[in-house]
Every structure is written in structure tokens, then in C-alpha cells.
Motif scaffolding. Structure first.
Motif, PDB file in Angstrom:
ATOM      1  N   MET A   1       0.845  -1.178   0.000  1.00 58.43           N
ATOM      2  CA  MET A   1       0.000   0.000   0.000  1.00 58.43           C
ATOM      3  C   MET A   1       0.889   1.239   0.000  1.00 58.43           C
ATOM      4  SD  MET A   1      -2.790   1.250   2.849  1.00 58.43           S
ATOM      5  CE  MET A   1      -3.204  -0.414   3.149  1.00 58.43           C
ATOM      6  N   ARG A   2       0.552   2.173  -0.826  1.00 57.95           N
ATOM      7  CA  ARG A   2       1.314   3.414  -0.905  1.00 57.95           C
ATOM      8  C   ARG A   2       0.748   4.430   0.072  1.00 57.95           C
ATOM      9  NH1 ARG A   2       3.572   6.046  -6.277  1.00 57.95           N
ATOM     10  NH2 ARG A   2       4.841   4.233  -5.918  1.00 57.95           N
ATOM     11  N   VAL A   3       1.647   5.025   0.886  1.00 55.63           N
ATOM     12  CA  VAL A   3       1.243   6.085   1.810  1.00 55.63           C
ATOM     13  C   VAL A   3       2.229   7.244   1.708  1.00 55.63           C
ATOM     14  CG1 VAL A   3       0.099   4.535   3.450  1.00 55.63           C
ATOM     15  CG2 VAL A   3       2.483   5.117   3.793  1.00 55.63           C
ATOM     16  N   HIS A   4       1.710   8.411   1.997  1.00 56.40           N
ATOM     17  CA  HIS A   4       2.502   9.639   2.037  1.00 56.40           C
ATOM     18  C   HIS A   4       2.839   9.871   3.511  1.00 56.40           C
ATOM     19  CE1 HIS A   4       3.654  13.653   0.587  1.00 56.40           C
ATOM     20  NE2 HIS A   4       3.255  14.047   1.783  1.00 56.40           N
ATOM     21  N   VAL A   5       4.123   9.947   3.844  1.00 56.25           N
ATOM     22  CA  VAL A   5       4.543  10.115   5.235  1.00 56.25           C
ATOM     23  C   VAL A   5       5.154  11.497   5.399  1.00 56.25           C
ATOM     24  CG1 VAL A   5       5.931   9.185   7.118  1.00 56.25           C
ATOM     25  CG2 VAL A   5       4.981   7.636   5.401  1.00 56.25           C
ATOM     26  N   ARG A   6       4.696  12.201   6.436  1.00 58.34           N
ATOM     27  CA  ARG A   6       5.225  13.530   6.753  1.00 58.34           C
ATOM     28  C   ARG A   6       5.842  13.510   8.134  1.00 58.34           C
ATOM     29  NH1 ARG A   6       1.684  18.332   4.509  1.00 58.34           N
ATOM     30  NH2 ARG A   6       3.512  19.271   5.410  1.00 58.34           N
ATOM     31  N   TYR A   7       6.919  14.256   8.294  1.00 53.41           N
ATOM     32  CA  TYR A   7       7.645  14.352   9.554  1.00 53.41           C
ATOM     33  C   TYR A   7       7.691  15.822   9.966  1.00 53.41           C
ATOM     34  CZ  TYR A   7       9.284   9.921   7.638  1.00 53.41           C
ATOM     35  OH  TYR A   7       9.341   8.671   7.069  1.00 53.41           O
ATOM     36  N   PHE A   8       7.521  16.072  11.255  1.00 51.24           N
ATOM     37  CA  PHE A   8       7.495  17.437  11.752  1.00 51.24           C
ATOM     38  C   PHE A   8       8.475  17.635  12.908  1.00 51.24           C
ATOM     39  CE2 PHE A   8       3.444  16.850   9.681  1.00 51.24           C
ATOM     40  CZ  PHE A   8       3.295  18.031   8.972  1.00 51.24           C
ATOM     41  N   ALA A   9       8.933  18.863  13.055  1.00 54.90           N
ATOM     42  CA  ALA A   9       9.772  19.324  14.169  1.00 54.90           C
ATOM     43  C   ALA A   9      11.016  18.440  14.313  1.00 54.90           C
ATOM     44  CB  ALA A   9       8.947  19.403  15.442  1.00 54.90           C
ATOM     45  N   SER A  10      11.297  17.960  15.528  1.00 56.69           N
ATOM     46  CA  SER A  10      12.525  17.199  15.765  1.00 56.69           C
ATOM     47  C   SER A  10      12.558  15.895  14.974  1.00 56.69           C
ATOM     48  CB  SER A  10      12.697  16.906  17.260  1.00 56.69           C
ATOM     49  OG  SER A  10      11.616  16.135  17.750  1.00 56.69           O
ATOM     50  N   VAL A  11      11.412  15.312  14.685  1.00 55.61           N
ATOM     51  CA  VAL A  11      11.385  14.086  13.877  1.00 55.61           C
ATOM     52  C   VAL A  11      11.910  14.397  12.473  1.00 55.61           C
ATOM     53  CG1 VAL A  11       9.946  12.223  12.980  1.00 55.61           C
ATOM     54  CG2 VAL A  11       9.440  13.197  15.225  1.00 55.61           C
ATOM     55  N   ARG A  12      11.461  15.502  11.910  1.00 59.34           N
ATOM     56  CA  ARG A  12      11.939  15.932  10.585  1.00 59.34           C
ATOM     57  C   ARG A  12      13.445  16.199  10.610  1.00 59.34           C
ATOM     58  NH1 ARG A  12       8.952  20.707   9.277  1.00 59.34           N
ATOM     59  NH2 ARG A  12      10.448  21.756  10.596  1.00 59.34           N
ATOM     60  N   GLU A  13      13.917  16.828  11.677  1.00 58.54           N
ATOM     61  CA  GLU A  13      15.342  17.136  11.772  1.00 58.54           C
ATOM     62  C   GLU A  13      16.186  15.858  11.810  1.00 58.54           C
ATOM     63  OE1 GLU A  13      15.840  19.680  15.149  1.00 58.54           O
ATOM     64  OE2 GLU A  13      14.466  21.179  14.342  1.00 58.54           O
ATOM     65  N   ILE A  14      15.720  14.857  12.537  1.00 62.37           N
ATOM     66  CA  ILE A  14      16.480  13.610  12.643  1.00 62.37           C
ATOM     67  C   ILE A  14      16.413  12.806  11.349  1.00 62.37           C
ATOM     68  CG2 ILE A  14      16.662  11.401  13.846  1.00 62.37           C
ATOM     69  CD1 ILE A  14      15.560  12.908  16.358  1.00 62.37           C
ATOM     70  N   VAL A  15      15.222  12.663  10.780  1.00 67.68           N
ATOM     71  CA  VAL A  15      15.065  11.891   9.541  1.00 67.68           C
ATOM     72  C   VAL A  15      15.752  12.615   8.376  1.00 67.68           C
ATOM     73  CG1 VAL A  15      13.383  11.012   7.863  1.00 67.68           C
ATOM     74  CG2 VAL A  15      12.975  10.708  10.298  1.00 67.68           C
ATOM     75  N   GLY A  16      15.729  13.930   8.408  1.00 68.31           N
ATOM     76  CA  GLY A  16      16.358  14.701   7.340  1.00 68.31           C
ATOM     77  C   GLY A  16      15.450  14.962   6.153  1.00 68.31           C
TER      78      GLY A  16
END
Length: 85
Positions: A1-16
Motif C-alpha cells: 500500500m502506498r502512503v505519504h509520510v510527513r515528519y514534523f519538528a525534531s522528527v523531521r530534523e532527525i530523519v532529514g
């Protein structure tokens, strides 16, 4: 299944990344299983989505829990809890 994943704040910073699209395996059916699958990819994902890390989750821009079912092309978001004062 295809999903669109978004990351915010510190999660975004770590994942890049702010967002990405994943084709999940057939064994992944919930938002929590998405987190587990991403964490199993290792590296930055393992750190950002660690099991002991408190995270909020949303599916299609509605706050949810780990048991929320996925739907094709849905948007899943991960972000740290926010406190105010």
C-alpha cells in the motif's frame, strides 16, 4: 500500500526529510505498524521513531492512535508532543 509520510519538528530534523512516499509491505495495516516498519529500516528512522520516544500521530490530518487503519494513498504524520505555557 502506498502512503505519504510527513515528519514534523525534531522528527523531521532527525530523519532529514519533511515528507516522502512509501510503498508499504502487505503486513502493514495501521499507523503504528507504519512507525514500526519505518523504525526497522534502521539509521535515522530508528532514532527518530524509537519505541520509547513519545510521538503524536495523525492520519489524513486527524490525530490518531497506533491502531488507526491505513487506506491507500493516505497521509501519515509523526511529530513530537507539543507543550505550551
Amino acid at each position: 500500500m502506498r502512503v505519504h509520510v510527513r515528519y514534523f519538528a525534531s522528527v523531521r530534523e532527525i530523519v532529514g526529510l519533511a515528507q516522502e512516499i512509501h510503498d508499504l509491505p502487505g503486513t502493514v495495516h495501521t499507523v503504528g505498524q507504519t512507525r514500526d516498519w519505518l523504525r526497522a529500516q534502521g539509521g535515522r528512522y530508528a532514532l527518530a521513531l524509537a519505541a520509547d520516544k513519545p510521538l503524536r500521530m495523525a492520519c489524513n490530518q486527524v490525530m490518531c492512535d497506533a491502531e488507526t487503519a491505513l487506506h491507500p494513498n493516505c497521509e501519515v504524520a509523526f511529530f513530537p508532543p507539543v507543550t505550551g505555557g
